[in-house]
Scaffold this motif. Structure first.
Motif, mmCIF file in Angstrom:
data_model
loop_
_atom_site.group_PDB
_atom_site.id
_atom_site.type_symbol
_atom_site.label_atom_id
_atom_site.label_comp_id
_atom_site.label_asym_id
_atom_site.label_seq_id
_atom_site.Cartn_x
_atom_site.Cartn_y
_atom_site.Cartn_z
ATOM 1 N N SER A 150 51.601 40.453 56.057
ATOM 2 C CA SER A 150 50.277 39.852 55.893
ATOM 3 C C SER A 150 49.667 40.447 54.630
ATOM 4 N N HIS A 151 48.907 39.604 53.916
ATOM 5 C CA HIS A 151 48.378 40.011 52.621
ATOM 6 C C HIS A 151 46.926 39.545 52.490
ATOM 7 N N PHE A 152 46.074 40.462 52.068
ATOM 8 C CA PHE A 152 44.652 40.172 51.862
ATOM 9 C C PHE A 152 44.316 40.586 50.436
ATOM 10 N N THR A 153 43.812 39.631 49.631
ATOM 11 C CA THR A 153 43.586 39.904 48.213
ATOM 12 C C THR A 153 42.147 39.621 47.810
ATOM 13 N N LYS A 154 41.727 40.336 46.773
ATOM 14 C CA LYS A 154 40.403 40.162 46.168
ATOM 15 C C LYS A 154 39.283 40.239 47.193
ATOM 16 N N ILE A 155 39.353 41.242 48.061
ATOM 17 C CA ILE A 155 38.308 41.470 49.061
ATOM 18 C C ILE A 155 37.231 42.327 48.401
ATOM 19 N N SER A 156 36.001 41.825 48.339
ATOM 20 C CA SER A 156 34.915 42.530 47.650
ATOM 21 C C SER A 156 34.397 43.696 48.483
ATOM 22 N N LEU A 157 34.290 44.854 47.833
ATOM 23 C CA LEU A 157 33.641 46.016 48.428
ATOM 24 C C LEU A 157 32.195 46.117 47.950
#
Length: 128
Positions: free
Chosen positions: A42-49
């Motif tokens: 599973s891949h999660f990209t460009k998640i804003s902090l």
């Protein structure tokens, strides 16, 4: 030449799952070993902090067969970066679940990543 059959399912712009199968055969003078790698991830990209910071995270469970020995493993990778900045920090940690392959229980690294942002020039006949 290894065979690859990657399958990717996008759930959103920022989330996807993947399946990967690699099959390789030793063509050298040694034993004619067959090596296999099967992974589900599973891949999660460009998640804003924040307005300026983001992270990417990937998790993967995989089976590896090398030279008649096999094992099951899990890994996680995380990238922390600043938007519109070419450097980021990467972290990868892998864990042996069950394995005949002799490796440490935990394998990890920290990386400094430089992103070219596709600003390089691609040429059909590059100059040497």
């Amino acid at each position: 030449m290894p065979e690859k059959f990657p399958q990717v399912k996008f759930f959103s712009e920022h989330a996807r799952v993947s399946f990967l199968y690699l099959h390789g055969r030793n063509l050298g003078n040694g034993p004619n070993a067959i090596n296999q790698f099967v992974a589900l991830g599973s891949h999660f990209t460009k998640i804003s902090l924040s307005e300026k910071l983001f992270f990417n995270a990937s998790q993967q469970a995989f089976f590896l067969k090398m030279n008649e020995k096999e094992g099951y493993f899990a890994s996680t990778s995380i990238v922390l970066g600043k938007k519109d900045f070419p450097l980021a920090l990467g972290f990868i940690i892998s864990r042996k679940i069950v394995s005949e392959i002799e490796v440490d229980n935990w394998i990890w690294n920290i990386s400094l990543i430089y992103s070219f942002n596709n600003q390089f020039v691609r040429r059909a006949n590059p100059l040497l």
